[in-house]
Structures are given as structure tokens and as C-alpha cells.
Design a protein around this motif. Structure first.
Motif, PDB file in Angstrom:
ATOM      1  N   ARG A 334       1.620  35.332 -44.356  1.00  0.00           N
ATOM      2  CA  ARG A 334       1.112  33.694 -44.831  1.00  0.00           C
ATOM      3  C   ARG A 334       1.128  33.142 -44.058  1.00  0.00           C
ATOM      4  O   ARG A 334       2.536  33.590 -43.085  1.00  0.00           O
ATOM      5  N   GLU A 335       0.479  32.276 -43.800  1.00  0.00           N
ATOM      6  CA  GLU A 335       0.940  30.760 -42.925  1.00  0.00           C
ATOM      7  C   GLU A 335       1.688  30.453 -43.290  1.00  0.00           C
ATOM      8  O   GLU A 335       1.629  30.124 -44.372  1.00  0.00           O
ATOM      9  N   MET A 336       2.589  29.626 -42.467  1.00  0.00           N
ATOM     10  CA  MET A 336       3.388  28.622 -42.645  1.00  0.00           C
ATOM     11  C   MET A 336       3.618  27.176 -42.239  1.00  0.00           C
ATOM     12  O   MET A 336       3.109  27.240 -41.491  1.00  0.00           O
ATOM     13  N   ASN A 337       4.325  26.408 -43.071  1.00  0.00           N
ATOM     14  CA  ASN A 337       4.500  25.392 -42.876  1.00  0.00           C
ATOM     15  C   ASN A 337       6.201  25.145 -42.368  1.00  0.00           C
ATOM     16  O   ASN A 337       7.401  24.700 -43.841  1.00  0.00           O
ATOM     17  N   PHE A 338       6.806  25.692 -41.281  1.00  0.00           N
ATOM     18  CA  PHE A 338       8.616  25.717 -41.545  1.00  0.00           C
ATOM     19  C   PHE A 338       9.015  24.747 -41.770  1.00  0.00           C
ATOM     20  O   PHE A 338      10.724  24.802 -42.161  1.00  0.00           O
ATOM     21  N   SER A 339       8.858  23.573 -41.117  1.00  0.00           N
ATOM     22  CA  SER A 339       9.426  22.398 -41.504  1.00  0.00           C
ATOM     23  C   SER A 339       9.887  22.375 -43.436  1.00  0.00           C
ATOM     24  O   SER A 339      10.803  22.150 -43.701  1.00  0.00           O
ATOM     25  N   ARG A 340       8.569  21.944 -43.875  1.00  0.00           N
ATOM     26  CA  ARG A 340       8.832  21.934 -45.154  1.00  0.00           C
ATOM     27  C   ARG A 340       9.019  23.108 -45.943  1.00  0.00           C
ATOM     28  O   ARG A 340       9.291  23.415 -47.297  1.00  0.00           O
ATOM     29  N   GLY A 341       8.828  24.222 -45.621  1.00  0.00           N
ATOM     30  CA  GLY A 341       8.817  26.033 -46.415  1.00  0.00           C
ATOM     31  C   GLY A 341       8.156  25.577 -47.080  1.00  0.00           C
ATOM     32  O   GLY A 341       8.053  26.471 -48.104  1.00  0.00           O
ATOM     33  N   TRP A 342       6.289  25.573 -46.704  1.00  0.00           N
ATOM     34  CA  TRP A 342       5.402  25.760 -47.782  1.00  0.00           C
ATOM     35  C   TRP A 342       4.363  26.680 -47.069  1.00  0.00           C
ATOM     36  O   TRP A 342       3.928  26.862 -46.157  1.00  0.00           O
ATOM     37  N   GLU A 343       4.033  27.581 -47.664  1.00  0.00           N
ATOM     38  CA  GLU A 343       2.569  28.547 -47.572  1.00  0.00           C
ATOM     39  C   GLU A 343       1.213  27.584 -47.472  1.00  0.00           C
ATOM     40  O   GLU A 343       1.320  26.303 -47.963  1.00  0.00           O
ATOM     41  N   ILE A 344       0.731  28.030 -46.016  1.00  0.00           N
ATOM     42  CA  ILE A 344      -0.589  26.932 -45.742  1.00  0.00           C
ATOM     43  C   ILE A 344      -2.023  27.464 -45.653  1.00  0.00           C
ATOM     44  O   ILE A 344      -1.673  28.602 -45.343  1.00  0.00           O
ATOM     45  N   ASP A 345      -2.738  27.793 -47.042  1.00  0.00           N
ATOM     46  CA  ASP A 345      -3.647  28.285 -47.313  1.00  0.00           C
ATOM     47  C   ASP A 345      -4.801  26.891 -47.802  1.00  0.00           C
ATOM     48  O   ASP A 345      -4.722  26.758 -49.351  1.00  0.00           O
ATOM     49  N   PRO A 346      -5.712  26.519 -46.620  1.00  0.00           N
ATOM     50  CA  PRO A 346      -7.156  25.660 -47.122  1.00  0.00           C
ATOM     51  C   PRO A 346      -7.899  26.020 -48.016  1.00  0.00           C
ATOM     52  O   PRO A 346      -8.467  24.906 -48.833  1.00  0.00           O
ATOM     53  N   ALA A 347      -7.832  27.110 -48.434  1.00  0.00           N
ATOM     54  CA  ALA A 347      -8.959  27.315 -49.340  1.00  0.00           C
ATOM     55  C   ALA A 347      -8.652  26.785 -51.018  1.00  0.00           C
ATOM     56  O   ALA A 347      -9.135  27.052 -51.838  1.00  0.00           O
ATOM     57  N   ILE A 348      -7.143  26.695 -51.440  1.00  0.00           N
ATOM     58  CA  ILE A 348      -6.979  26.266 -52.298  1.00  0.00           C
ATOM     59  C   ILE A 348      -7.299  24.984 -52.976  1.00  0.00           C
ATOM     60  O   ILE A 348      -7.834  24.738 -53.705  1.00  0.00           O
ATOM     61  N   VAL A 349      -7.925  24.530 -52.123  1.00  0.00           N
ATOM     62  CA  VAL A 349      -8.730  22.756 -52.580  1.00  0.00           C
ATOM     63  C   VAL A 349     -10.334  23.579 -52.871  1.00  0.00           C
ATOM     64  O   VAL A 349     -10.891  23.487 -54.151  1.00  0.00           O
ATOM     65  N   TYR A 350     -10.991  24.773 -51.995  1.00  0.00           N
ATOM     66  CA  TYR A 350     -11.533  24.750 -52.697  1.00  0.00           C
ATOM     67  C   TYR A 350     -12.125  25.228 -54.421  1.00  0.00           C
ATOM     68  O   TYR A 350     -12.323  25.191 -55.070  1.00  0.00           O
ATOM     69  N   ASP A 351     -10.881  26.708 -54.516  1.00  0.00           N
ATOM     70  CA  ASP A 351     -10.521  27.459 -55.879  1.00  0.00           C
ATOM     71  C   ASP A 351     -10.163  25.939 -56.254  1.00  0.00           C
ATOM     72  O   ASP A 351     -10.529  26.137 -57.949  1.00  0.00           O
ATOM     73  N   MET A 352      -9.655  24.826 -56.291  1.00  0.00           N
ATOM     74  CA  MET A 352      -9.232  24.014 -57.003  1.00  0.00           C
ATOM     75  C   MET A 352     -10.264  22.993 -57.917  1.00  0.00           C
ATOM     76  O   MET A 352     -11.014  22.908 -59.296  1.00  0.00           O
ATOM     77  N   ALA A 353     -11.045  22.903 -56.657  1.00  0.00           N
ATOM     78  CA  ALA A 353     -12.646  22.285 -57.291  1.00  0.00           C
ATOM     79  C   ALA A 353     -13.459  23.051 -57.945  1.00  0.00           C
ATOM     80  O   ALA A 353     -13.769  22.751 -59.053  1.00  0.00           O
ATOM     81  N   MET A 354     -13.573  24.599 -57.914  1.00  0.00           N
ATOM     82  CA  MET A 354     -14.098  24.834 -58.739  1.00  0.00           C
ATOM     83  C   MET A 354     -13.963  25.221 -59.907  1.00  0.00           C
ATOM     84  O   MET A 354     -14.571  25.278 -60.974  1.00  0.00           O
TER      85      MET A 354
END
Length: 475
Positions: A334-354
């Protein structure tokens, strides 16, 4: 390289968000006006990164004119914050207003409007008065619900003709989840029954305030800002899909369904009862929730949540926790923001919108928070002292790409609010991870400097167009 573009709808909001307690500081705050956050900081300062917290924050209370000028510099059309309930009142039970703070709020509103920036306000962003927590148990008491509704009525009476976008809560699930489910925040009490009581009280408060707002005849919209975690099962296997479904019930639908559909999911009620959670709302309360659903919602989206079937049987002598039904799954590669410890997955925006489109009647909504917190951003300063935060520009662009795709596919999303306008204080992390378009320099009297992303956001706001390369990873 060929450039492509996606245009923003004409009425699309490009703004930023924060809250009162994360920016204002304690200037002008009187004895007895501590919020839950203030009490936490005073009682447990050691857990706040480098000792920073809400005491000074960004000093917005004294520097709001300067900051509103900077909102124009970075191209905000709207700014979402909160009114600090704990500071708005001198007496919560009697409803006596602190006129000094109320006048400050009005000055902020008027200054924003004079500068062409629309204010949007939450009535509570973790700012439950500490007095009400100590005396009444906070949201365990229906008296506190009624006090909150009375506070909301007074806020609407004063500012309802000027502010057109209102939210009852920001992320109403968070405080009780951190305190009563996971026991990782002050006052560190594990009590799942109390967690559900607080959930219900906030759902009831939202419905009562929606009712009060409509009875007032105000020309605006009233909603709630939620933080639905876009949840994916590890696999297509039934046991993993059930884990994701149950996670969704406890952490997402417990607020999404009452706010939008006016009722709790039956599956959630069955699971609560089966695990000994004493949750029995009255018929009157359920009717209020049913008959007073929101006009729109905000959705705070940062990262995906991935789960799998539980790895072990839940211990019999441990109180019930939703973790009985799932375990966290970390996606390999997975792609990570290691400063925050969170995965980065921009597709969540589309999935939530749908999901909002297909499962929730395509209710109007805004992406009310999205952003990237990075530690030690000073390492990215150029010779002129400006932070070159290309990573933030990339993060915003990729998420906006998926949001605009969703709008093309019929999503009823009306705006994007970046977290955040300036760097600000976060719970425990304080100023550790920086999110702002504008830097707050702690070593230089909290002076402000616009980052590279701030000028880029201004161009985005003026062009109303997202431009990307043909071969970019957005596609």
C-alpha cells in the motif's frame, strides 16, 4: 506531454476547514469555560506533542483579520470552522451568553463576508463544556442534549441570517470511540454501553437541532459532518465480507443511517442487544430522529479502512467491543503517508460518492475534510523560506480527480474542503503533522507564510479546472 482537464461545476465550493479549539487559543476565555479538549490538555499535557495544545493554538482569536486576508491569498470560496460552545456561554444551564465571545464570532463572520468568503459553522467540534462532562456525564444526559439545542437556537438567532451552511457536529463518533471504546484518550474509560448512549444522544441532538432550525425559517442548510471510513474486506470470502459489513455498521452506519434515513440499521440493533449493550431509546426519541433528517452532510475522507475476519475468539472476561467481529488488515504494497501512518488511496472518494448516491438517496454532500499531514516540513523550504509541498499538491489533485469523476457519474457532491487552511493543533499530535496551505512558524511568533500549495490552490480556485497529464496516475 498531452494535458487533460476536468472542470468544476459552477456552484462547486473550494474551501478549507478547521475548528475553533484548534485555532483560537485561550485569549479572552474565562474561568469555567473549559471544553473537554481544554480539560484533557490541562490534565494530561504530557501526551500532547512537545507540550503544544489549545492554549495558544494559532492565535486566530487575535489574528483573524490577518488570516482572513490570507484566505483570499489562497483562493478560498468558503471556510468551515466551529463556534466553541464552551466559550459561547457563561452559564450553560441558564443559557447566559458570553457577549464578548459572541461579538468576536460576529466580527469574524462579518469580516469573512466582507472579503467574499462564505462562513460555514459546526456547533460542536469536540468542544463539549468540561463542566457538563463533570456534572452530567456529558452526552450521557438528555439534559445536556436540551442545553445543546438551546445553545443552537441562540446561535441561529444571532447569526442565522448571515451563515447559510450549518452542521450540528464534526465527527460525532470520535470522542466516545477514543474514550469509551478504545480508552486511549482522557479520561480513559472503557464502557461500550456508554459509547452507544453518547452516539444516540448526538443523533437525537442533531434531529432536535434540525427541527429547531426549520422552525426558525432560516434560509440555509443544516446537516452534520461525519467521518465515514470507506471500508474494504481483505477478500471476497464471506467471512471477510461479513467483517467489513459489521465494521461498517458500528463505525459508519450508526450515524449515517439516522442522519439521512432517520433510523438505526436493524442489524446493528440486533448485534448490540446480542452483546448485552443496554440501548433502548424511547419511541418519542426515535420519532424525532425519523422526522428530522438532515438537508446535507459533510464527509471527512482521509484513508481507507481494511478489515478481515477476526483472528481469535473474543475473550469471555473482556467487555464487548466491536473488534470481536473483525481484525485490521494491512494491504501489502500500500501507498503510505508515513508521517501520519495512514494509507493513501484516492479512489475512496469515488467509492464513497457512489455509496451516497446509491444507498443514501444521492443526498447533497460536501467532502468536508481531506488533506495530508507531514512531519518536519521545514526540510522542504527553498532559499526564500517557502515550503515546497509538491506532495500536498499531488495529494489534493489525485483526490479531486476521483471526486470530479464521481460528479460526472451523477454524485451530488457540492464542494471540497481541504484540511486545513493553516497548520493547526490536532489532538495529541499538536503541531507535529502539518496540514496547512499556510505555515504557522512556532519559532517566529506563529507568523504565517503561504506554502507553494497555497498559491497553487489559488490558481485552482480561479481557473475552476483540474489539469493533469495524459499518463498521470490519476487515470
Amino acid at each position: 506531454m498531452t494535458k487533460y482537464s476536468l472542470k468544476f461545476p459552477n456552484d462547486f465550493i473550494l474551501g478549507a476547514a478547521s475548528s475553533a479549539w484548534q485555532t483560537e487559543g485561550w485569549s479572552g476565555k474565562k474561568d469555567g469555560q473549559d471544553s473537554y479538549i481544554d480539560a484533557w490538555y490541562k490534565n494530561d499535557r504530557k501526551v500532547w506533542h512537545n507540550g503544544y495544545g489549545p492554549a495558544v493554538a494559532t492565535d486566530f482569536y487575535n489574528r483573524y483579520v490577518e488570516d482572513i486576508d490570507l484566505m483570499k491569498v489562497v483562493g478560498l470560496t468558503h471556510y468551515r470552522s466551529s463556534i466553541n460552545w464552551s466559550r459561547f456561554m457563561l452559564d450553560y444551564e441558564q443559557g447566559i451568553v458570553d457577549e464578548e465571545y459572541a461579538n468576536y464570532v460576529e466580527q469574524v463572520i462579518d469580516t469573512m463576508l466582507a472579503n467574499g468568503i462564505e462562513p460555514m459553522f459546526c456547533l460542536e467540534h469536540y468542544e463539549l463544556p468540561a463542566y457538563l462532562l463533570d456534572k452530567y456525564g456529558g452526552w450521557s444526559s438528555l439534559e445536556v442534549v436540551d442545553m445543546f439545542v438551546n445553545y443552537a437556537r441562540e446561535v441561529f438567532r444571532r447569526y442565522g441570517s448571515k451563515v447559510k451552511h450549518w452542521f450540528t457536529f464534526n465527527e460525532p463518533i470520535v470522542v466516545q470511540t477514543r474514550v469509551f471504546l478504545d480508552a486511549i484518550r482522557y479520561p480513559y474509560e472503557q464502557d461500550t454501553n456508554k459509547w452507544m448512549v453518547w452516539n444516540h444522544a448526538k443523533n437525537l441532538a442533531t434531529a432536535k437541532i434540525v427541527k429547531a432550525y426549520r422552525e426558525g425559517g432560516y434560509e440555509g442548510k443544516i446537516g452534520v459532518v461525519l467521518n465515514p471510513e470507506v471500508t474494504y474486506p481483505r477478500s471476497s470470502a464471506l467471512h471477510d465480507r461479513r467483517a467489513a459489513e459489521i465494521y461498517d455498521l458500528f463505525y459508519n452506519r450508526v450515524f449515517l443511517d439516522p442522519a439521512i434515513k432517520g433510523e438505526y440499521p436493524e442489524q446493528l440493533l440486533t448485534l448490540l442487544k446480542g452483546n448485552g449493550i443496554d440501548f433502548e431509546p424511547s419511541a418519542e426519541e426515535l420519532a424525532i430522529i425519523k422526522n428530522n433528517t438532515v438537508d446535507f452532510i459533510g464527509a471527512n475522507l482521509y484513508y481507507p479502512h481494511r478489515v478481515k475476519a477476526p483472528e481469535a475468539e473474543w475473550p469471555r472476561d473482556v467487555p464487548f467491543h466491536p473488534k470481536k467481529y473483525f481484525s485490521v488488515f494491512e494491504l501489502p504494497g500500500r501507498e503510505m503517508n508515513f508521517s501520519r501512518g495512514w494509507e493513501i488511496d484516492p479512489a475512496i472518494v469515488y467509492d464513497m460518492a457512489m455509496r451516497i448516491k446509491n444507498d443514501y438517496g444521492n443526498i447533497e454532500w460536501i467532502l468536508s475534510e481531506n488533506g495530508m499531514g507531514i512531519e518536519n516540513e521545514v526540510q522542504f523550504k527553498d532559499e526564500n523560506g517557502q515550503i515546497q509541498d509538491d506532495y500536498r499538491i499531488d495529494f489534493i489533485s489525485r483526490h479531486l480527480y476521483h471526486l470530479l469523476r464521481a460528479i460526472e457519474d451523477g454524485a451530488n457532491c457540492k464542494g471540497y474542503m481541504l484540511w486545513s487552511f493553516t497548520d493547526n493543533v490536532s489532538p495529541m499530535n499538536a503541531f507535529k503533522n502539518r496540514y496547512g496551505l499556510v505555515e504557522i512558524d512556532l519559532e517566529d511568533n506563529r507568523n504565517r507564510r503561504v506554502k507553494k500549495s497555497g498559491y497553487w490552490y489559488k490558481e485552482l480556485s480561479e481557473s475552476r479546472c483540474l489539469i493533469f497529464d495524459q499518463d498521470s496516475e490519476y487515470r
